[in-house]
Each structure stands twice: as C-alpha cells, then as structure tokens.
Enzyme design. Sequence first.
Site, PDB file in Angstrom:
ATOM      1  N   GLY A  72       0.803  -1.229   0.000  1.00 18.17           N
ATOM      2  CA  GLY A  72       0.000   0.000   0.000  1.00 18.17           C
ATOM      3  C   GLY A  72       0.828   1.267   0.000  1.00 18.17           C
ATOM      4  O   GLY A  72       0.431   2.288   0.573  1.00 18.17           O
ATOM      5  N   CYS A 130       1.140   0.986  -9.363  1.00 17.88           N
ATOM      6  CA  CYS A 130       0.912   0.173  -8.158  1.00 17.88           C
ATOM      7  C   CYS A 130      -0.501  -0.415  -8.205  1.00 17.88           C
ATOM      8  O   CYS A 130      -1.474   0.330  -8.318  1.00 17.88           O
ATOM      9  CB  CYS A 130       1.091   1.010  -6.897  1.00 17.88           C
ATOM     10  SG  CYS A 130       0.688   0.069  -5.404  1.00 17.88           S
ATOM     11  N   GLY A 220       7.396 -12.367  -8.473  1.00 10.27           N
ATOM     12  CA  GLY A 220       8.157 -13.615  -8.358  1.00 10.27           C
ATOM     13  C   GLY A 220       8.072 -14.456  -9.624  1.00 10.27           C
ATOM     14  O   GLY A 220       7.511 -14.035 -10.647  1.00 10.27           O
TER      15      GLY A 220
HETATM   16  C1  SIN Z   1       2.893  -1.452  -2.714  1.00 16.83           C
HETATM   17  O1  SIN Z   1       3.458  -0.646  -1.985  1.00 16.83           O
HETATM   18  O2  SIN Z   1       1.734  -1.841  -2.482  1.00 16.83           O
HETATM   19  C2  SIN Z   1       3.587  -2.001  -3.922  1.00 16.83           C
HETATM   20  C3  SIN Z   1       4.146  -0.925  -4.754  1.00 16.83           C
HETATM   21  C4  SIN Z   1       3.977  -1.141  -6.207  1.00 16.83           C
HETATM   22  O3  SIN Z   1       3.660  -2.256  -6.649  1.00 16.83           O
HETATM   23  O4  SIN Z   1       4.109  -0.192  -6.976  1.00 16.83           O
END
Ligand code: SIN
Length: 316
Positions: A72, A130, A220
């Site tokens: 997040g 994200c 992954g």
């Molecule tokens: C995250 O902080 O939820 C992941 C960040 C991203 O995938 O950009």
Amino acid sequence: MNPLAVTVAGVAFPSPLVLASGVMGLSASSLKRVADAGAGAVTTKSCGLEERKGHPCPSILPFEHGLLNAVGLANPGVEEMAREIAEFQARSPIPVIASIFGRTEAEFGEAAARLLALVRPALLEINVSCPNVSSEFGQPFAADAAACARITSLVKARADGVPVAVKLSLMCPSIAQTAKACAAAGADAITAINSVGPGMLIDPHVRRPILANQVGGLSGGAILPLAVRAVWEIARAVPLPIIGTGGVTRPEDALQLILAGATAVGIGTGIYTCGLEVFGRINAFLTDWLAREGLRSLDALRGAAHHPPPAEARHG
Ligand code: SIN
C-alpha cells in the site's frame, strides 16, 4: 573494461542488475547493503508527498510460485526519502533511482519538484502502476496511456534534467502503446513490469482472504514470462532503454530479459527467495557467459532474441 557495464538514459551502471522498487528501498543502510551485494543501481521504495503507513499486516504473502503483496505504498514522504538518498550517495557511488508516486496526476510533478529541491538522484522513476491502492486512488494510471503521457510531461517539466523512467504494468490494453505514449511525452526509459493483478489467496481453514487488504500484486517466478513478453513488445515499439523487471530469481531469467531487449534487469522478489547473494550470482553468470561467447559487453545480447533484432541501439 567492465563487461557488465551498461548505460541507461546516459547514466552508467557497473552492472545491469538493479534493485527494483519495493524491497530494501526505505533507508540508506538497506540500499547500501544491496549496492555492496553487486547491484548496478538501486531504486528506492516509491515515495509520495506525505508519509503513508500503507495497508495493515499481513501485507506480504510468500507462496510456492512467488509473492502476493499489498504494502500500500508505505513510505516516509519525499522529504525524508530525500535525506535517505543523500546519505546513501555520501556512502556509495552506485546510482540511485528515486521512485515517486502521486494520488493525482498533479501530485507526481509536485513530488518530483519537492524531492529534487533536496537531492539529485541519477534517475527518477515514475510509479504509475501500483496495483494495491485502487480503493483509494482509483485504477492505476498505467491503465490509461494518455494519463501516463500527461504524468510523464508533468514530471519532465520539473525534473531539472534528471532522466525519467516510467514504471508500467501489464494491466492496460497494450503496454507497447503505453510505452509509445510515454516516449512521445519525453520519457527517457521504461521500467516494466510492476506486479500483476491484483490476486487473492484464501486460507481454507478460516475461509477468509489471507492479506488484510484481501488482494495484492503478484510478483516472483510466476510472472517472469509476462515480464519477458512485455519487454519484448516494448523493445519493438520504442527506442528507449528498458529496465526489465519481474520474476528474476535465476541467472537465466536475467539473460532472457536482456535477450528480449532490456538494458538493465530489476530484482525485487528474488531477494526474498534467494537472499542478497542473487546479485553476485547473476553477475558472475553473465560475466562467464560473455567470456564463453567471446563477447566484450552485453550489447550483442541485448534484443538478440528478436528476428530481425530491433533496429535501434537500446542503451545510452
Ligand atoms: C505497494 O506498496 O503496495 C507495492 C508498490 C507497487 O507495486 O508499486
């Protein structure tokens, strides 16, 4: 001459291996550990205008095919991140890529300006992709090529000459078209791909999603074929250096991304599964590979899986 040296948007990396944003990217000390392990550049955790705590735990879920995460965008805010970058730069010559995000298009430009008022990273990464904040911010900007282009222009206008890489995702109609839109708006490099999804895993015993956020981005080994395909398509679409990211745990994975057209290779989840040794292991493999093939640099391998190969050189 260092056979592994590459150049991304005019920035020299002593190895093509880059710490991807999201893992060990919050402090100067952790960035330094990754640099010392053999990364050719390190990317910070994406930061925004204000500190964010991110999603509650559990927010990271390893499973047999990779990792599901819904961190997040937890981060200390651009000012604190700028201090960590400055401290890292005082301790390491390895280039640092500052990753930024915004809740709105305008916030990307603001975040770039506030960060650059305090520190000068080697590159800026614009994280438009994200997958874990759509309940707050709406769908990722990466889903909309025109939005990515507007954000690229906004950041470029305030980047004070620092090269800009746009971090894209496959959660869009065409990653090649999105990359083209970013290139036309002035992007200097493309990072591809962000984690995929979001996905969900359920604990059968309690009959509930395991992540507190219920869903999270998949990273992954499971996403390596998606990353290779994305880099392949982007390499055919734009003459920009690509930081190919997604699913690299084995040396051959990094080589596949380079053969698809990547100039550099991001590693994030690979650190969870293989430890920091992953950088040294892949560097050694690539050095041996070049020696065995009688090559003096990675240039001859970059994009070599294309028939015919992409017309334009993809470094520099
Ligand atoms: C995250 O902080 O939820 C992941 C960040 C991203 O995938 O950009």
